[in-house]
Design a protein around this motif. Structure first.
Motif, PDB file in Angstrom:
ATOM      1  N   GLU A   1      -4.568   1.860  -5.568  1.00 54.05           N
ATOM      2  CA  GLU A   1      -5.942   1.556  -5.972  1.00 54.05           C
ATOM      3  C   GLU A   1      -6.581   0.533  -5.046  1.00 54.05           C
ATOM      4  OE1 GLU A   1      -6.694   0.706 -10.066  1.00 54.05           O
ATOM      5  OE2 GLU A   1      -5.211   2.179 -10.702  1.00 54.05           O
ATOM      6  N   ASP A   2      -5.849  -0.497  -4.688  1.00 54.30           N
ATOM      7  CA  ASP A   2      -6.375  -1.543  -3.818  1.00 54.30           C
ATOM      8  C   ASP A   2      -5.888  -1.307  -2.394  1.00 54.30           C
ATOM      9  OD1 ASP A   2      -7.651  -2.925  -5.899  1.00 54.30           O
ATOM     10  OD2 ASP A   2      -5.751  -3.880  -6.460  1.00 54.30           O
ATOM     11  N   VAL A   3      -6.833  -1.191  -1.483  1.00 55.59           N
ATOM     12  CA  VAL A   3      -6.504  -1.031  -0.070  1.00 55.59           C
ATOM     13  C   VAL A   3      -6.539  -2.414   0.566  1.00 55.59           C
ATOM     14  CG1 VAL A   3      -7.186  -0.003   2.126  1.00 55.59           C
ATOM     15  CG2 VAL A   3      -7.487   1.298  -0.007  1.00 55.59           C
ATOM     16  N   PRO A   4      -5.404  -2.875   1.122  1.00 55.24           N
ATOM     17  CA  PRO A   4      -5.408  -4.191   1.773  1.00 55.24           C
ATOM     18  C   PRO A   4      -6.409  -4.228   2.924  1.00 55.24           C
ATOM     19  CG  PRO A   4      -3.169  -3.378   1.485  1.00 55.24           C
ATOM     20  CD  PRO A   4      -4.090  -2.248   1.149  1.00 55.24           C
ATOM     21  N   GLU A   5      -6.948  -5.409   3.159  1.00 54.97           N
ATOM     22  CA  GLU A   5      -7.951  -5.585   4.209  1.00 54.97           C
ATOM     23  C   GLU A   5      -7.472  -5.054   5.553  1.00 54.97           C
ATOM     24  OE1 GLU A   5     -11.401  -6.143   5.964  1.00 54.97           O
ATOM     25  OE2 GLU A   5     -11.078  -6.438   3.816  1.00 54.97           O
ATOM     26  N   GLU A   6      -6.181  -5.202   5.847  1.00 56.27           N
ATOM     27  CA  GLU A   6      -5.625  -4.755   7.125  1.00 56.27           C
ATOM     28  C   GLU A   6      -5.785  -3.254   7.345  1.00 56.27           C
ATOM     29  OE1 GLU A   6      -4.163  -6.691   4.822  1.00 56.27           O
ATOM     30  OE2 GLU A   6      -2.586  -7.897   5.716  1.00 56.27           O
ATOM     31  N   LEU A   7      -5.908  -2.491   6.258  1.00 59.53           N
ATOM     32  CA  LEU A   7      -6.037  -1.035   6.374  1.00 59.53           C
ATOM     33  C   LEU A   7      -7.393  -0.505   5.933  1.00 59.53           C
ATOM     34  CD1 LEU A   7      -2.598   0.373   5.160  1.00 59.53           C
ATOM     35  CD2 LEU A   7      -3.479   0.202   7.488  1.00 59.53           C
ATOM     36  N   ALA A   8      -8.284  -1.373   5.505  1.00 56.46           N
ATOM     37  CA  ALA A   8      -9.564  -0.925   4.948  1.00 56.46           C
ATOM     38  C   ALA A   8     -10.341  -0.041   5.924  1.00 56.46           C
ATOM     39  CB  ALA A   8     -10.406  -2.115   4.510  1.00 56.46           C
TER      40      ALA A   8
ATOM     41  N   PHE B   1       0.856  -1.177   0.000  1.00 55.05           N
ATOM     42  CA  PHE B   1       0.000   0.000   0.000  1.00 55.05           C
ATOM     43  C   PHE B   1       0.892   1.227   0.000  1.00 55.05           C
ATOM     44  CE2 PHE B   1      -2.454   3.313   2.203  1.00 55.05           C
ATOM     45  CZ  PHE B   1      -3.585   3.337   1.407  1.00 55.05           C
ATOM     46  N   GLY B   2       0.432   2.282  -0.657  1.00 53.61           N
ATOM     47  CA  GLY B   2       1.222   3.501  -0.677  1.00 53.61           C
ATOM     48  C   GLY B   2       0.380   4.717  -0.959  1.00 53.61           C
ATOM     49  N   PHE B   3       0.950   5.830  -0.622  1.00 52.65           N
ATOM     50  CA  PHE B   3       0.420   7.138  -0.974  1.00 52.65           C
ATOM     51  C   PHE B   3       1.569   7.896  -1.613  1.00 52.65           C
ATOM     52  CE2 PHE B   3      -2.202  10.850  -0.765  1.00 52.65           C
ATOM     53  CZ  PHE B   3      -1.314  11.897  -0.610  1.00 52.65           C
ATOM     54  N   TRP B   4       1.339   8.358  -2.830  1.00 53.73           N
ATOM     55  CA  TRP B   4       2.359   9.106  -3.561  1.00 53.73           C
ATOM     56  C   TRP B   4       1.844  10.517  -3.758  1.00 53.73           C
ATOM     57  CZ3 TRP B   4       0.806   4.185  -4.312  1.00 53.73           C
ATOM     58  CH2 TRP B   4       1.760   3.204  -4.115  1.00 53.73           C
TER      59      TRP B   4
END
Length: 191
Positions: A131-138, A121-124
């Motif tokens: 685009e895809d947010v992993p379940e751990e961070l949803a 996951f990233g923010f640029w």
């Protein structure tokens, strides 16, 4: 519930706030992380973060590494290493890496969560979130979206620090930046 942005307001007044990189690597010691960065721990010195910043004289290759629980924590002033994937990916080999980079003068913020060399996951700064947010961070991302609404994201004042906390279990505090000794020195040529 998400930590409100005011809870990290202390960091906005920090000497690091306008230009920094924070890198967390799970399960390695500062000495081992320095080795992963391509140097020898015996060539580094233990000092406070403030001493490290003064000694490094704004050189991006100068790192300060300490232990926080099961994590090695790298704090750098005026450095872009927390946004440099070719540097970060090898550090995450076989483990989790979380990083946050900010350059205030240009309004750039970058966040990474890597597992074993791959970005999860990233923010640029110019591109937004993965685009895809992993379940751990949803749920965390839904809370961030609700809490910040349409306002521009300012990661170093809240959301980036919240994401670090969710993925590492570490809350950034003034004591963390002021208290422990950091293994400090210049790493060799960057990839």
């Amino acid at each position: 519930m998400i930590t409100p942005p005011g809870d990290h307001a202390w960091f906005a007044a920090s000497a690091l706030a306008e230009a920094y990189s924070f890198i967390f690597v799970r399960g390695v010691t500062p000495e081992r992380l320095v080795t992963r960065m391509g140097d020898r721990a015996e060539d580094f010195s233990w000092m406070t973060l403030d001493e490290s910043i003064r000694t490094g004289d704004h050189r991006p290759e100068f790192v300060a590494v300490t232990t926080v629980g099961d994590w090695a924590f790298v704090a750098q002033h005026n450095s872009w290493l927390g946004a440099y994937d070719r540097f970060l990916a090898p550090l995450s080999a076989g483990t989790r890496l979380v990083s946050l980079y900010r350059l205030g003068i240009k309004g750039l913020e970058d966040f990474r969560w890597m597992e074993d060399g791959e970005t999860r996951f990233g923010f640029w700064a110019q591109d937004g979130y993965s685009e895809d947010v992993p379940e751990e961070l949803a749920e965390t991302m839904r809370e961030i979206d609700r809490g910040y609404g349409e306002r521009e994201y300012d990661l170093y004042r809240g959301p980036g620090l919240v994401l670090i906390e969710r993925l590492t279990g570490i809350t950034l505090t003034p004591q963390l930046l002021e208290g422990p000794a950091y293994l400090s020195g210049a790493i060799p040529d960057l990839p």
